[in-house]
Scaffold this motif. Structure first.
Motif, PDB file in Angstrom:
ATOM      1  N   ILE A  50       0.880  -1.320  -0.069  1.00 17.16           N
ATOM      2  CA  ILE A  50       0.063  -0.003  -0.019  1.00 17.16           C
ATOM      3  C   ILE A  50       1.068   1.264   0.028  1.00 17.16           C
ATOM      4  O   ILE A  50       1.788   1.397   0.782  1.00 17.16           O
ATOM      5  N   VAL A  51       0.452   2.041  -1.024  1.00 18.90           N
ATOM      6  CA  VAL A  51       1.486   3.356  -1.152  1.00 18.90           C
ATOM      7  C   VAL A  51       0.482   4.366  -1.080  1.00 18.90           C
ATOM      8  O   VAL A  51      -0.434   4.454  -1.614  1.00 18.90           O
ATOM      9  N   GLU A  52       1.113   5.416  -0.216  1.00 13.91           N
ATOM     10  CA  GLU A  52       0.417   6.776  -0.204  1.00 13.91           C
ATOM     11  C   GLU A  52       1.136   8.105  -0.924  1.00 13.91           C
ATOM     12  O   GLU A  52       2.365   8.090  -0.910  1.00 13.91           O
ATOM     13  N   VAL A  53       0.157   8.802  -1.558  1.00  9.99           N
ATOM     14  CA  VAL A  53       0.823   9.967  -2.334  1.00  9.99           C
ATOM     15  C   VAL A  53      -0.002  10.999  -1.904  1.00  9.99           C
ATOM     16  O   VAL A  53      -1.017  11.058  -1.407  1.00  9.99           O
ATOM     17  N   ASP A  54       0.361  12.206  -2.433  1.00 13.18           N
ATOM     18  CA  ASP A  54      -0.303  13.556  -1.930  1.00 13.18           C
ATOM     19  C   ASP A  54      -0.870  14.107  -3.348  1.00 13.18           C
ATOM     20  O   ASP A  54      -1.503  15.352  -3.351  1.00 13.18           O
ATOM     21  N   SER A  55      -0.825  13.615  -4.632  1.00 10.50           N
ATOM     22  CA  SER A  55      -0.888  14.091  -5.773  1.00 10.50           C
ATOM     23  C   SER A  55      -1.771  12.951  -6.915  1.00 10.50           C
ATOM     24  O   SER A  55      -0.889  11.710  -6.727  1.00 10.50           O
ATOM     25  N   THR A  56      -2.310  13.151  -7.794  1.00  9.44           N
ATOM     26  CA  THR A  56      -2.574  12.299  -8.609  1.00  9.44           C
ATOM     27  C   THR A  56      -1.601  12.078  -9.970  1.00  9.44           C
ATOM     28  O   THR A  56      -1.959  11.501 -10.853  1.00  9.44           O
ATOM     29  N   LYS A  57      -0.800  13.220 -10.109  1.00  8.09           N
ATOM     30  CA  LYS A  57       0.201  13.183 -11.248  1.00  8.09           C
ATOM     31  C   LYS A  57       1.347  12.155 -10.884  1.00  8.09           C
ATOM     32  O   LYS A  57       1.686  11.733 -10.023  1.00  8.09           O
ATOM     33  N   ASN A  58       1.345  11.699 -12.158  1.00  6.87           N
ATOM     34  CA  ASN A  58       2.428  10.557 -12.549  1.00  6.87           C
ATOM     35  C   ASN A  58       2.412   9.337 -11.519  1.00  6.87           C
ATOM     36  O   ASN A  58       3.510   8.651 -11.195  1.00  6.87           O
ATOM     37  N   LEU A  59       1.081   8.799 -11.398  1.00  8.86           N
ATOM     38  CA  LEU A  59       0.858   7.704 -10.641  1.00  8.86           C
ATOM     39  C   LEU A  59       1.601   6.569 -11.084  1.00  8.86           C
ATOM     40  O   LEU A  59       2.383   5.485 -10.621  1.00  8.86           O
ATOM     41  N   ASP A  60       1.893   6.300 -12.617  1.00 10.47           N
ATOM     42  CA  ASP A  60       2.469   5.604 -13.284  1.00 10.47           C
ATOM     43  C   ASP A  60       3.835   5.336 -12.898  1.00 10.47           C
ATOM     44  O   ASP A  60       4.646   4.234 -12.826  1.00 10.47           O
ATOM     45  N   VAL A  62       5.035   6.480  -9.918  1.00  5.74           N
ATOM     46  CA  VAL A  62       5.164   5.901  -8.575  1.00  5.74           C
ATOM     47  C   VAL A  62       5.083   4.198  -8.704  1.00  5.74           C
ATOM     48  O   VAL A  62       5.932   3.519  -8.124  1.00  5.74           O
ATOM     49  N   PHE A  63       4.049   3.749  -9.542  1.00  2.13           N
ATOM     50  CA  PHE A  63       4.024   2.214  -9.744  1.00  2.13           C
ATOM     51  C   PHE A  63       5.286   1.668 -10.125  1.00  2.13           C
ATOM     52  O   PHE A  63       5.510   0.547  -9.658  1.00  2.13           O
ATOM     53  N   ASN A  64       5.672   2.139 -11.279  1.00  2.00           N
ATOM     54  CA  ASN A  64       6.807   1.827 -11.777  1.00  2.00           C
ATOM     55  C   ASN A  64       8.013   1.649 -10.965  1.00  2.00           C
ATOM     56  O   ASN A  64       8.918   0.693 -10.726  1.00  2.00           O
ATOM     57  N   ASP A  65       8.589   2.680 -10.110  1.00  2.00           N
ATOM     58  CA  ASP A  65       9.281   2.654  -9.061  1.00  2.00           C
ATOM     59  C   ASP A  65       9.127   1.609  -7.885  1.00  2.00           C
ATOM     60  O   ASP A  65      10.096   0.822  -7.552  1.00  2.00           O
ATOM     61  N   VAL A  66       8.144   1.616  -7.375  1.00  2.00           N
ATOM     62  CA  VAL A  66       7.599   0.600  -6.443  1.00  2.00           C
ATOM     63  C   VAL A  66       7.895  -0.872  -6.818  1.00  2.00           C
ATOM     64  O   VAL A  66       8.645  -1.735  -6.457  1.00  2.00           O
ATOM     65  N   ALA A  67       7.493  -1.141  -7.925  1.00  2.00           N
ATOM     66  CA  ALA A  67       7.392  -2.337  -8.761  1.00  2.00           C
ATOM     67  C   ALA A  67       8.649  -2.944  -9.123  1.00  2.00           C
ATOM     68  O   ALA A  67       9.096  -4.184  -8.946  1.00  2.00           O
ATOM     69  N   ASN A  68       9.484  -1.935  -9.511  1.00  2.00           N
ATOM     70  CA  ASN A  68      11.018  -2.332  -9.750  1.00  2.00           C
ATOM     71  C   ASN A  68      11.849  -2.908  -8.656  1.00  2.00           C
ATOM     72  O   ASN A  68      12.807  -3.466  -8.670  1.00  2.00           O
ATOM     73  N   LYS A  69      11.228  -2.344  -7.308  1.00  2.00           N
ATOM     74  CA  LYS A  69      12.065  -2.549  -6.146  1.00  2.00           C
ATOM     75  C   LYS A  69      11.566  -4.168  -5.592  1.00  2.00           C
ATOM     76  O   LYS A  69      12.177  -4.617  -4.628  1.00  2.00           O
ATOM     77  N   LEU A  70      10.463  -4.542  -6.203  1.00  2.00           N
ATOM     78  CA  LEU A  70       9.784  -6.105  -5.692  1.00  2.00           C
ATOM     79  C   LEU A  70      10.520  -7.124  -6.321  1.00  2.00           C
ATOM     80  O   LEU A  70      10.211  -7.319  -7.650  1.00  2.00           O
ATOM     81  N   THR A  71      11.643  -8.056  -5.662  1.00  2.00           N
ATOM     82  CA  THR A  71      12.210  -8.834  -6.247  1.00  2.00           C
ATOM     83  C   THR A  71      12.099 -10.379  -5.944  1.00  2.00           C
ATOM     84  O   THR A  71      12.467 -11.152  -6.515  1.00  2.00           O
TER      85      THR A  71
END
Length: 129
Positions: A50-60, A62-71
């Motif tokens: 579960i990820v929290e953000v303060d804006s709707t901008k560039n959510l993709d 955010v997703f890619n950054d989180v997903a790339n760290k899941l190994t």
């Protein structure tokens, strides 16, 4: 014969130089907006992040950054919520995504190993704090 060898070496060097220049895009990549991981399962074949953000901008991003760290091998279910606008029992969900890592991840998500899927929730807003 010497002219052909010199020409071939020059062409190969030029090609390598152009290829190397074309791959140097890390400096120009747009960084993701600030985010906070508020919950992350660390065991099991299906894990929630579960990820929290303060804006709707560039959510993709955010997703890619989180997903790339899941190994670790698992199926990951990534929920991106606004840090405001939700209640104690209901999140202000902005986007959902999944990532498959390994055979177990593929089995849990239905995606091929290493693949991701991302979708923003329509008509959502992130109220100012």
């Amino acid at each position: 014969m010497r002219t052909r060898t010199t020409t071939a070496l020059t062409a190969a060097t030029l090609l390598l130089t152009l290829t190397a220049c074309g791959e140097d895009t890390d400096d120009k990549a747009t960084p993701p907006p600030a985010y906070k991981i508020s919950k992350q399962d660390t065991d099991g074949n299906g894990r929630t992040v579960i990820v929290e953000v303060d804006s709707t901008k560039n959510l993709d991003l955010v997703f890619n950054d989180v997903a790339n760290k899941l190994t670790e091998e698992a199926g990951y279910f990534i929920q991106i919520n606004c840090s405001t606008g939700g209640t104690e029992h209901v999140d202000n969900r902005l986007a959902n995504g999944t990532k498959a890592v390994g055979n177990m991840g593929a089995a849990r998500t239905g995606l091929d190993d290493g693949k991701t899927q991302f979708e923003e929730v329509a008509d959502r807003d992130c109220p100012a704090k």
